[in-house]
Design a protein around this motif. Sequence first.
Motif, mmCIF file in Angstrom:
data_model
loop_
_atom_site.group_PDB
_atom_site.id
_atom_site.type_symbol
_atom_site.label_atom_id
_atom_site.label_comp_id
_atom_site.label_asym_id
_atom_site.label_seq_id
_atom_site.Cartn_x
_atom_site.Cartn_y
_atom_site.Cartn_z
ATOM 1 N N ILE A 81 -2.433 11.413 -17.620
ATOM 2 C CA ILE A 81 -1.065 11.688 -17.130
ATOM 3 C C ILE A 81 -0.093 10.645 -17.678
ATOM 4 C CG2 ILE A 81 0.390 11.915 -15.092
ATOM 5 C CD1 ILE A 81 -2.052 12.770 -13.508
ATOM 6 N N LEU A 82 -0.521 9.393 -17.689
ATOM 7 C CA LEU A 82 0.352 8.342 -18.207
ATOM 8 C C LEU A 82 0.605 8.519 -19.701
ATOM 9 C CD1 LEU A 82 -1.098 5.235 -16.316
ATOM 10 C CD2 LEU A 82 1.085 6.375 -15.896
ATOM 11 N N ALA A 83 -0.398 8.997 -20.428
ATOM 12 C CA ALA A 83 -0.217 9.256 -21.865
ATOM 13 C C ALA A 83 0.805 10.370 -22.080
ATOM 14 C CB ALA A 83 -1.559 9.624 -22.493
ATOM 15 N N MET A 84 0.763 11.401 -21.240
ATOM 16 C CA MET A 84 1.765 12.466 -21.349
ATOM 17 C C MET A 84 3.151 11.941 -20.992
ATOM 18 S SD MET A 84 0.077 16.085 -20.225
ATOM 19 C CE MET A 84 0.000 15.676 -18.506
ATOM 20 N N GLY A 85 3.202 11.016 -20.029
ATOM 21 C CA GLY A 85 4.483 10.402 -19.691
ATOM 22 C C GLY A 85 5.093 9.682 -20.879
ATOM 23 N N GLU A 86 4.239 9.054 -21.699
ATOM 24 C CA GLU A 86 4.724 8.389 -22.914
ATOM 25 C C GLU A 86 5.319 9.404 -23.884
ATOM 26 O OE1 GLU A 86 4.641 4.886 -23.936
ATOM 27 O OE2 GLU A 86 4.677 4.971 -21.745
ATOM 28 N N CYS A 104 0.832 -1.213 0.000
ATOM 29 C CA CYS A 104 0.000 0.000 0.000
ATOM 30 C C CYS A 104 0.863 1.258 0.000
ATOM 31 C CB CYS A 104 -0.933 -0.006 1.201
ATOM 32 S SG CYS A 104 -2.218 -1.272 1.125
ATOM 33 N N TYR A 105 1.949 1.248 0.758
ATOM 34 C CA TYR A 105 2.853 2.393 0.755
ATOM 35 C C TYR A 105 3.412 2.634 -0.643
ATOM 36 C CZ TYR A 105 2.970 2.330 5.897
ATOM 37 O OH TYR A 105 2.636 2.384 7.222
ATOM 38 N N GLU A 106 3.706 1.547 -1.336
ATOM 39 C CA GLU A 106 4.263 1.670 -2.681
ATOM 40 C C GLU A 106 3.266 2.308 -3.640
ATOM 41 O OE1 GLU A 106 5.784 -1.568 -5.839
ATOM 42 O OE2 GLU A 106 6.984 -1.396 -4.015
ATOM 43 N N ILE A 107 1.995 1.955 -3.496
ATOM 44 C CA ILE A 107 0.958 2.558 -4.333
ATOM 45 C C ILE A 107 0.915 4.070 -4.117
ATOM 46 C CG2 ILE A 107 -1.541 2.775 -4.586
ATOM 47 C CD1 ILE A 107 -0.417 0.410 -6.058
ATOM 48 N N LEU A 108 0.918 4.485 -2.860
ATOM 49 C CA LEU A 108 0.855 5.911 -2.560
ATOM 50 C C LEU A 108 2.125 6.623 -3.014
ATOM 51 C CD1 LEU A 108 -1.027 7.986 -1.358
ATOM 52 C CD2 LEU A 108 -0.008 7.571 0.879
ATOM 53 N N TRP A 109 3.252 5.952 -2.924
ATOM 54 C CA TRP A 109 4.527 6.501 -3.406
ATOM 55 C C TRP A 109 4.442 6.780 -4.910
ATOM 56 C CZ3 TRP A 109 9.233 2.851 -4.411
ATOM 57 C CH2 TRP A 109 10.344 3.603 -4.810
ATOM 58 N N ALA A 110 3.988 5.788 -5.676
ATOM 59 C CA ALA A 110 3.868 5.959 -7.127
ATOM 60 C C ALA A 110 2.837 7.037 -7.466
ATOM 61 C CB ALA A 110 3.490 4.635 -7.777
ATOM 62 N N LEU A 111 1.727 7.054 -6.721
ATOM 63 C CA LEU A 111 0.671 8.030 -6.987
ATOM 64 C C LEU A 111 1.148 9.450 -6.717
ATOM 65 C CD1 LEU A 111 -2.245 8.660 -7.720
ATOM 66 C CD2 LEU A 111 -2.897 8.143 -5.360
ATOM 67 N N ARG A 112 1.871 9.632 -5.629
ATOM 68 C CA ARG A 112 2.434 10.953 -5.322
ATOM 69 C C ARG A 112 3.330 11.446 -6.462
ATOM 70 N NH1 ARG A 112 7.524 11.546 -1.469
ATOM 71 N NH2 ARG A 112 8.277 10.514 -3.361
ATOM 72 N N ASN A 113 4.210 10.580 -6.954
ATOM 73 C CA ASN A 113 5.124 10.953 -8.030
ATOM 74 C C ASN A 113 4.369 11.245 -9.322
ATOM 75 O OD1 ASN A 113 7.130 10.453 -6.168
ATOM 76 N ND2 ASN A 113 7.628 8.428 -6.975
ATOM 77 N N PHE A 137 7.146 5.512 -12.399
ATOM 78 C CA PHE A 137 7.191 6.461 -11.292
ATOM 79 C C PHE A 137 7.718 5.811 -10.009
ATOM 80 C CE2 PHE A 137 4.207 7.862 -14.428
ATOM 81 C CZ PHE A 137 4.548 9.201 -14.588
ATOM 82 N N LEU A 138 8.257 4.614 -10.173
ATOM 83 C CA LEU A 138 8.940 3.949 -9.067
ATOM 84 C C LEU A 138 10.436 3.824 -9.327
ATOM 85 C CD1 LEU A 138 6.404 1.022 -8.446
ATOM 86 C CD2 LEU A 138 6.587 3.168 -7.195
ATOM 87 N N THR A 139 10.858 4.027 -10.569
ATOM 88 C CA THR A 139 12.264 3.920 -10.939
ATOM 89 C C THR A 139 12.952 5.252 -10.735
ATOM 90 O OG1 THR A 139 11.636 2.303 -12.618
ATOM 91 C CG2 THR A 139 13.837 3.226 -12.774
ATOM 92 N N ASN A 140 14.103 5.241 -10.098
ATOM 93 C CA ASN A 140 14.830 6.485 -9.845
ATOM 94 C C ASN A 140 15.475 7.014 -11.123
ATOM 95 O OD1 ASN A 140 14.320 6.507 -7.075
ATOM 96 N ND2 ASN A 140 16.010 5.116 -6.678
ATOM 97 N N PRO A 141 15.142 8.215 -11.564
ATOM 98 C CA PRO A 141 15.786 8.767 -12.767
ATOM 99 C C PRO A 141 17.074 9.488 -12.392
ATOM 100 C CG PRO A 141 14.041 10.231 -12.032
ATOM 101 C CD PRO A 141 14.058 9.062 -11.076
ATOM 102 N N PRO A 142 18.098 9.503 -13.289
ATOM 103 C CA PRO A 142 18.145 8.655 -14.484
ATOM 104 C C PRO A 142 18.629 7.264 -14.124
ATOM 105 C CG PRO A 142 20.116 9.963 -14.363
ATOM 106 C CD PRO A 142 19.280 10.364 -13.177
ATOM 107 N N ARG A 143 18.399 6.297 -15.019
ATOM 108 C CA ARG A 143 18.898 4.960 -14.779
ATOM 109 C C ARG A 143 20.417 4.957 -14.782
ATOM 110 N NH1 ARG A 143 14.576 3.729 -18.389
ATOM 111 N NH2 ARG A 143 16.042 3.678 -20.127
ATOM 112 N N LEU A 144 20.978 4.044 -14.007
ATOM 113 C CA LEU A 144 22.433 3.954 -13.912
ATOM 114 C C LEU A 144 23.052 3.697 -15.279
ATOM 115 C CD1 LEU A 144 24.890 3.917 -12.044
ATOM 116 C CD2 LEU A 144 24.558 1.456 -11.763
ATOM 117 N N CYS A 145 22.424 2.812 -16.031
ATOM 118 C CA CYS A 145 22.863 2.532 -17.407
ATOM 119 C C CYS A 145 21.663 2.784 -18.306
ATOM 120 C CB CYS A 145 23.354 1.096 -17.552
ATOM 121 S SG CYS A 145 24.769 0.703 -16.504
#
Length: 611
Positions: A207-212, A164-173, A418-426
């Motif tokens: 919002i997800l479409a804009m992310g694309e 549940c915390y993860e859901i709210l984390w992604a939603l906040r971002n 929205f759970l992956t830290n930007p930028p990716r290491l590689c």
Amino acid sequence: MANHKQTCLSATERVYHTRTVDTLACYHREMAKILMNSEYSFPNANKAKKNNSDNLETKIKNCTIEKKAVDNAYDNILETLKQQSNFTQSDIEPYFSHHHSQVMQLAKFGYLSALAYNSDNVFNHHSPLQKQQEKKIIDDLCKLIGYSSKDAFGHITTSHTLACYEILWALRNLKTLPMAIARHPKSRDLVADKKAFELFNMSISDILAMGEQLHKREIFDDVSYLTCRGTGMTKTMHLGKLLVPVSRFEFWKKAMDILGLGYDNLIALPIDGSFKTDTKKMRSIVLRLIEQGEPILGIIGMLGSPSYGSIDKLKPLFELRRECEEKYKNSFYIHIDASQFGYMKSLFLDDNYELIPYKTLCKKLKKEAPLLELTPEIYESVTQLSLADSVSFEPFQAGFSPYPTGVVCIKDARMSHFLTNPPRLCPEQADGVPEIDGIQSAPAVASMWSVHQLYPFTLSGYGKYAQIQWETRVKLEQFFNQAQAFEKEGEHYFIRVLSASDFNKLNFAVVKKGNKCLETQNKLNKEIYENLVVKSHYRQDLSLLTLCARNSDDAPAQFCHECCLDKNEWETIKHLSLLQLTIKSTQIGDKQQIEAGYQYIKKVVLSALER
């Protein structure tokens, strides 16, 4: 079979000193033998009594080990384990407390296997086989919900809380992305036609479409730094209110604290007399917030309250969102907490994972279990689960898997960005999505996968166990209501059931005849629970449920009246202590077994009343 003590000692020594494949195979085989000879996944009611000459203590005394230091250590360890094995099971198998769920033997095999073959007990990026097992689990649960496994995203966490915390984390971002897009020079054209209020109230799909679009322009990472992930929660990033059922207020309050969203942005949804979220008051709150120009971050629905066992009316929630989108151009996220009864949806699916029509299912239930009454509201709530943006499960509650396990399933896999830290290491490499707790339990995955291999989530598979648990609770509740008062030391007591559960939870109070004081009744039930803790050592057959104005509003007032308490007792005390059973039966209970179950609970209560 090898002696328990010799097996544990020799297997452990070999594992830590040789680490060979043969050793691990031996360890797994020997532990499986112990398990097979200890208990079965679904014991019969008339379980055979063990011969005292074969108990663990006798075997320990008859055994000689060369190393005295090791011998003493294992004596102490196995003595403790022996006590646990004596106290973890109830005399009447189907009745357990909240945390004493049955675990399938196959799940235990999976758990032991992972412990033997995965030395560090986690599998992130190190076990391709278990990653495949996790994918199988997620695909099965997405199919159960009604999500497309191709479009959905999910994974296993170490608890439902963290899911549940993860859901709210992604939603906040996610919800801070539109403001970040408006600030970045290479993306602001995407929202040039939108006012500030519209940016705060965009639908998840938009919002997800804009992310694309950001990904196509290769600026997603740059824009992400302008969200709360890079800047923190600034004054311009007011995301609005999160609406949660009053019964789960404290749970989500902690999440709001951890993620920096603030207590003030949490609104408790009141419940009605049936202990479900009051849909009329919820609608009134949502429309008032829209009228005030206040954004709505999301609404949490309950598919089975952990307190009362009630299922929210979810159809009005989804209808409300559609109305807000069409009439007010305002949308919000919907997450369903299905920790208690998510697996129950199996009861509504045929062998092709298609929904069984309501009337057809009712006829089938009436034929097989005449006492069960499936209301249209419950059917609609369970069958419309696929409309939720995300669903969280707790497999140890109803999935016959050991703790700790949690599962999060998200309808649109693009939320994982929205759970992956930007930028990716590689940047040229597709990194996996990190979990909020950072690790995953290998034994948990193996045990869940084992259960999923055995039972499909359909009416003919897991659904039959869901039906049995539901039916057993109804039968036991009826028996409680019809039972006569019982006597202890000259005082008469009777059991009063709180009729709020929609599935397998049974909440009740032990009431002293002639008592009019709520405080006295609360003290009685609390003492029963505390005496059980002292007497049972390692086993706890009942849970203590506390209802108060903060988690139940004034819904318990009617129950206090049913307990023959004075009219104003609830208004004065605002506190109700109940005892709770969670039915985990996997065998259909006849009248004799149900009566035996009642007599067992009565015996437990009478024992606890002893001073």
